[in-house]
Scaffold this motif. Structure first.
Motif, short mmCIF file in Angstrom:
data_model
loop_
_atom_site.label_atom_id
_atom_site.label_comp_id
_atom_site.label_asym_id
_atom_site.label_seq_id
_atom_site.Cartn_x
_atom_site.Cartn_y
_atom_site.Cartn_z
N ALA A 170 0.83 -1.20 0.00
CA ALA A 170 0.00 0.00 0.00
C ALA A 170 0.86 1.26 0.00
O ALA A 170 1.79 1.39 0.80
CB ALA A 170 -0.91 0.00 1.23
N ALA A 171 0.55 2.18 -0.90
CA ALA A 171 1.31 3.42 -1.03
C ALA A 171 0.39 4.62 -0.83
O ALA A 171 -0.78 4.61 -1.24
CB ALA A 171 1.96 3.50 -2.40
N ARG A 172 0.93 5.67 -0.22
CA ARG A 172 0.14 6.89 0.00
C ARG A 172 -0.14 7.61 -1.32
O ARG A 172 -1.22 8.15 -1.53
CB ARG A 172 0.91 7.86 0.91
CG ARG A 172 1.09 7.40 2.35
CD ARG A 172 1.97 8.41 3.08
NE ARG A 172 2.28 8.02 4.45
CZ ARG A 172 1.61 8.39 5.53
NH1 ARG A 172 0.57 9.21 5.38
NH2 ARG A 172 1.97 7.99 6.72
N ARG A 173 0.87 7.64 -2.19
CA ARG A 173 0.75 8.43 -3.42
C ARG A 173 0.35 7.55 -4.61
O ARG A 173 0.08 6.36 -4.46
CB ARG A 173 2.08 9.16 -3.68
CG ARG A 173 2.40 10.16 -2.57
CD ARG A 173 3.62 10.99 -2.91
NE ARG A 173 4.84 10.20 -2.91
CZ ARG A 173 6.03 10.68 -3.26
NH1 ARG A 173 6.15 11.94 -3.66
NH2 ARG A 173 7.10 9.92 -3.21
N GLY A 174 0.31 8.15 -5.79
CA GLY A 174 -0.17 7.45 -6.96
C GLY A 174 0.90 6.64 -7.66
O GLY A 174 2.09 6.67 -7.28
N PRO A 175 0.54 5.92 -8.70
CA PRO A 175 1.48 5.04 -9.41
C PRO A 175 2.71 5.76 -9.96
O PRO A 175 3.81 5.20 -9.94
CB PRO A 175 0.62 4.46 -10.55
CG PRO A 175 -0.78 4.55 -10.05
CD PRO A 175 -0.84 5.79 -9.23
N ALA A 176 2.56 6.97 -10.44
CA ALA A 176 3.70 7.70 -11.02
C ALA A 176 4.76 8.00 -9.97
O ALA A 176 5.93 8.22 -10.31
CB ALA A 176 3.23 8.99 -11.67
N ARG A 190 -5.93 4.62 -12.40
CA ARG A 190 -4.94 5.61 -11.98
C ARG A 190 -3.64 5.48 -12.76
O ARG A 190 -3.00 6.46 -13.12
CB ARG A 190 -4.68 5.47 -10.48
CG ARG A 190 -5.82 5.95 -9.59
CD ARG A 190 -5.71 5.46 -8.17
NE ARG A 190 -6.73 6.07 -7.31
CZ ARG A 190 -7.13 5.56 -6.16
NH1 ARG A 190 -6.61 4.40 -5.74
NH2 ARG A 190 -8.04 6.19 -5.45
N VAL A 191 -3.24 4.23 -13.01
CA VAL A 191 -2.03 3.98 -13.79
C VAL A 191 -2.18 4.57 -15.19
O VAL A 191 -1.30 5.28 -15.69
CB VAL A 191 -1.73 2.47 -13.88
CG1 VAL A 191 -0.66 2.20 -14.94
CG2 VAL A 191 -1.28 1.94 -12.53
N LEU A 192 -3.32 4.32 -15.82
CA LEU A 192 -3.54 4.80 -17.19
C LEU A 192 -3.61 6.33 -17.22
O LEU A 192 -3.12 6.96 -18.17
CB LEU A 192 -4.83 4.20 -17.75
CG LEU A 192 -4.79 2.67 -17.93
CD1 LEU A 192 -6.16 2.14 -18.37
CD2 LEU A 192 -3.71 2.26 -18.94
N ALA A 193 -4.21 6.92 -16.18
CA ALA A 193 -4.28 8.38 -16.12
C ALA A 193 -2.89 8.99 -15.96
O ALA A 193 -2.55 9.98 -16.62
CB ALA A 193 -5.19 8.81 -14.97
N ASP A 194 -2.07 8.39 -15.10
CA ASP A 194 -0.70 8.88 -14.92
C ASP A 194 0.12 8.71 -16.19
O ASP A 194 0.94 9.56 -16.54
CB ASP A 194 -0.02 8.15 -13.76
CG ASP A 194 -0.51 8.63 -12.39
OD1 ASP A 194 -1.28 9.60 -12.36
OD2 ASP A 194 -0.11 8.02 -11.38
N LEU A 195 -0.11 7.59 -16.87
CA LEU A 195 0.63 7.33 -18.11
C LEU A 195 0.30 8.36 -19.17
O LEU A 195 1.18 8.80 -19.94
CB LEU A 195 0.29 5.92 -18.61
CG LEU A 195 1.04 5.42 -19.85
CD1 LEU A 195 2.55 5.42 -19.63
CD2 LEU A 195 0.57 4.01 -20.21
N ALA A 196 -0.94 8.78 -19.23
CA ALA A 196 -1.35 9.76 -20.22
C ALA A 196 -0.71 11.13 -19.96
O ALA A 196 -0.50 11.91 -20.90
CB ALA A 196 -2.87 9.90 -20.23
N GLU A 197 -0.39 11.42 -18.70
CA GLU A 197 0.15 12.73 -18.35
C GLU A 197 1.67 12.75 -18.21
O GLU A 197 2.29 13.82 -18.30
CB GLU A 197 -0.46 13.19 -17.02
CG GLU A 197 -1.97 13.39 -17.07
CD GLU A 197 -2.54 13.82 -15.73
OE1 GLU A 197 -1.73 13.92 -14.76
OE2 GLU A 197 -3.76 14.02 -15.63
N SER A 198 2.29 11.60 -18.03
CA SER A 198 3.73 11.56 -17.72
C SER A 198 4.57 11.85 -18.96
O SER A 198 4.29 11.36 -20.07
CB SER A 198 4.12 10.20 -17.16
OG SER A 198 5.50 10.14 -16.93
N THR A 199 5.64 12.64 -18.76
CA THR A 199 6.60 12.92 -19.83
C THR A 199 7.98 12.39 -19.51
O THR A 199 8.87 12.41 -20.36
CB THR A 199 6.69 14.44 -20.07
OG1 THR A 199 7.08 15.09 -18.85
CG2 THR A 199 5.35 15.00 -20.55
#
Length: 557
Positions: free
Chosen positions: A299-305, A332-341
Motif C-alpha cells: 500500500a502506497a500513499r501516493r499514486g502510481p507515477a 490511476r495507472v492509465l491516467a498517470d501514463l497519459a500525463e507523464s513525460t
C-alpha cells in the motif's frame, strides 16, 4: 552481440571504467550517476569486447543472446536510454576519467593507520581506496561476528548475483595492511577516543540501522513489524533470528512501496522449494513452508507515477511473481501514463498497465499493488486483524483485513557516541566526509555511506562516496592535521582482546565462511549460522599460522 545490464546492477561504476569505448552511462563523472536506478549500455556503441562482464562485481552483465527470458525487457530498456542517431555511428572516446588514488606522503612515526567502524560496502570500498597506497594500515571493526553489512543481511536470498560483490570484499580482506576486528562493538567495548588513540583517524561507515517508524494507533500490536526486520529475519541476522513472524493469516499488508517492500513481498509469495536453493535462514524457510499467506498487499500513499520502487526491481518482480491491481488503481495507472513525460516513469507505468486484475480468483500466492491509501490505524485487540486507510479523494475509510502488518517507510541513522548528530536529517554532520562539530572539523573523525549522506543510492553508490571521504582524510594527514597515535600499531590487537576476548579476526571469519559453505552441500550457497555463540565457536576452529609467521606479522605492523 551487444551486452546488456540487468536488474542486478549495483552501480559501482567498475564497468564504466573498464569499457574502452565509453558506451556505459551515466558515468560517475556525469550528474545523473548519483540518482540513476541503474546503468545502461549503448547497443550501437558496444564493441562486444566483454571487458564490462569481467569488471562487474555482481554478474549483472550478459551478451544479449545469453539472457534468461525474464531479463529480455532489459534489451529494450538499455537501448531506450540512448537517443536515436538516424544511422550515424555513435561517438566514442577514451575511458571514463578515473579519480586518482589518494597519494599518502610518508612521515616519521610510522604509516598512516585508519580505523573503519562498520564492514558494509561503504567500509570495504573505503578500505580498498586507502590500501592502494603502500604501507597504509586499515583496521575494520564490526559489532557482529560476520562482515559485509546489508550485503549479507539485507540483500534478498534469491538475489545471489548481487551478493557476488562479497568476492570483491574478500579480496580486499586479503590485501597487505588489512585487519579485521569482528564481534567488537565500538562505543561499548571500546570508546571513540580509545580507538583514535591507536589510529590517525577513525572513519565511521555504520549505515542507517534504524527504521523510520509509523506513528498511528495500533502500530505496536503483536503482528506488526517493519519490513527491514523481516528482511533481517529471513537473512539470518542474529539479532532477529527469534523475531515472531506470523504467517498463519491469508493476507499480509506492507505499508510503503520501495524496493525493500517488493523484496519482502516476493519472498513471502515465492515457492519455498525455490528458496530452498538459496542462503535463506533455515528458520525462515521452515516458517514459509507452513505459511498460509495468499496475498501480500503493498500500500502506497501516493499514486502510481510516484512509486518508490525502481524500474529494475519492478521488472524482476513481475517476471517472478503474480502481481495484480484493483480496477480503480488500473485507471490511476492509465491516467498517470497519459500525463507523464518522464521516460523512466513512463516505463514503470507501462509495466503496471499490463498487470492482471485483482478481481480474478487467487490460485497461488500473489502480490497486489494499491495506491492513494494513507494508513489511519492498525486494527485489533490482542493482535493485528487488519489496517484502516483513508483513500485520496474519498471520505470513507478503507479496511483491509490482515494477519501481519509491516511498515517499509525507510531507514534512519542513529547517534554515535563521541560524534555530533543531526536529529532532523539522521546523519552525522560532515563536509565531504569530515565530521563537523559546532561548525568546525572534528579532527580525526570521518564518515562514509548512509551515516554520511542518508539512506540513498545502491551498493555501488558507496564507492564514490567512500572515495570522497578517503581523499579528504588523506589530504588532512598530508597537511599534518592528524595527530600520530599514542600507541604502537602492534599494541592494538592485545588491547582489543583485553576488552573483548571473543574478538574474531580475518582467519576467524574465513573459518565461519568455510563452515557455512560446508554445511550447505551442493544445492545451496551456504547455511548461515544465526546465533553469535555458533559463530564464535566456528571462528575458534580457524587454523592459526605458525608462531614465526605471527611474529613477523607483528613486526610488520
Amino acid at each position: 552481440m551487444p551486452h546488456v545490464i540487468t536488474q542486478s546492477c549495483c552501480s559501482d561504476g567498475s564497468c564504466v571504467y573498464a569499457c574502452p569505448v565509453n558506451c556505459i552511462h551515466p558515468s560517475p563523472d556525469e550528474p545523473g550517476f548519483a540518482t540513476a536506478e541503474m546503468l545502461y549500455i549503448d547497443p550501437d556503441a558496444c564493441v562486444d569486447c566483454g571487458a564490462c562482464v569481467s569488471a562487474c562485481p555482481v554478474g549483472a552483465i550478459s551478451a544479449d543472446s545469453r539472457l534468461e527470458p525474464e531479463q529480455l525487457p532489459f534489451v529494450e530498456l538499455n537501448a531506450a536510454f540512448y537517443p536515436k542517431r538516424e544511422g550515424k555511428l555513435p561517438p566514442t572516446s577514451k575511458l571514463a576519467p578515473v579519480l586518482d588514488a589518494p597519494l599518502v606522503h610518508t612521515r616519521r612515526g610510522g604509516p598512516l593507520t585508519v580505523a573503519i567502524v562498520g564492514s558494509g560496502p561503504a567500509a570495504m570500498y573505503a578500505a580498498d581506496e586507502l590500501l592502494t597506497q603502500p604501507g597504509v594500515r586499515v583496521n575494520v571493526f564490526e559489532k557482529l561476528p560476520t562482515p559485509y553489512g546489508l550485503v549479507r543481511a539485507g540483500v534478498a536470498p534469491d538475489h545471489q548475483k548481487t551478493k557476488q560483490v562479497t568476492a570483491l570484499f574478500d579480496r580486499i580482506v586479503g590485501l597487505p595492511g588489512f585487519g579485521f576486528y569482528l564481534n567488537v562493538d565500538i562505543g561499548t567495548d571500546i570508546t571513540h577516543d580509545e580507538l583514535l588513540a591507536h589510529h590517525h583517524a577513525v572513519l565511521y561507515a555504520v549505515g542507517a540501522p534504524d527504521d523510520r517508524r509509523l506513528d498511528i494507533d495500533g502500530i505496536g500490536l503483536p503482528g506488526t513489524a517493519t519490513a527491514t526486520e523481516v528482511v533481517a529475519w529471513y537473512n539470518g541476522h542474529p539479532d532477529f533470528a527469534d523475531l515472531s513472524v506470523d504467517l498463519s493469516g491469508e493476507r499480509v499488508v506492507i505499508i510503503g512501496n520501495g524496493n525493500v517492500a517488493l523484496d519482502v513481498a516476493r519472498i513471502l509469495t515465492t515457492d519455498p522449494d525455490v528458496l530452498a536453493h538459496t542462503d535463506i535462514a533455515d528458520h525462515a524457510l521452515d516458517a514459509l513452508r507452513d505459511s498460509r499467506v495468499q496475498e501480500v498487499v503493498i500500500a502506497a500513499r501516493r499514486g502510481p507515477a510516484a512509486s518508490a520502487f525502481t524500474l529494475p526491481e519492478l521488472i524482476g518482480l513481475t517476471s517472478a511473481c503474480e502481481v495484480v491491481l484493483n480496477p480503480v488503481d488500473k485507471e490511476r495507472v492509465l491516467a498517470d501514463l497519459a500525463e507523464s513525460t518522464d521516460a523512466l516513469t513512463r516505463n514503470k507505468l507501462e509495466i503496471l498497465s499490463k498487470l492482471g486484475d485483482a478481481g480474478t480468483p487467487i490460485t497461488r500466492p500473489r502480490i497486489r499493488l494499491a495506491y492513494h491509501l494513507t494508513p489511519r490505524r492498525v486494527v485489533g485487540e490482542s493482535r493485528v486483524t487488519g489496517v484502516e486507510f483513508t483513500s485520496a479523494g474519498a471520505d470513507d475509510v478503507v479496511g483491509v483485513p490482515a494477519g501481519l502488518v509491516l511498515t517499509s517507510i525507510g531507514y534512519r541513522g542513529k547517534p554515535i557516541r563521541g560524534l555530533p548528530f543531526d536529529e532532523a536529517a539522521a546523519v552525522v554532520p560532515n563536509d565531504g566526509g569530515r565530521v563537523i562539530d559546532a561548525g568546525a572539523p572534528q579532527r580525526g573523525s570521518y564518515v562514509a555511506g548512509w551515516i554520511k549522506r542518508g539512506p540513498t543510492g545502491f551498493i555501488g553508490t558507496n564507492k564514490s562516496c567512500a572515495a570522497e571521504t578517503v581523499h579528504n582524510l588523506v589530504a588532512d594527514y598530508n597537511e599534518g592535521l592528524l595527530a600520530d597515535p599514542a600507541h604502537k600499531t602492534s599494541a592494538l590487537q592485545r588491547f582489543v582482546r583485553g576488552r573483548q576476548p571473543a574478538m574474531i579476526d580475518a582467519d576467524g571469519w574465513r573459518a565461519i565462511d568455510d563452515a557455512e559453505v560446508a554445511r550447505a552441500g551442493d544445492d545451496r550457497p551456504r547455511v548461515k549460522f544465526t546465533a553469535v555463540p555458533e559463530m564464535v565457536d566456528a571462528a575458534a576452529g580457524a587454523a592459526r599460522p605458525p608462531v614465526h609467521q605471527r611474529l613477523l606479522a607483528g613486526l610488520r605492523r
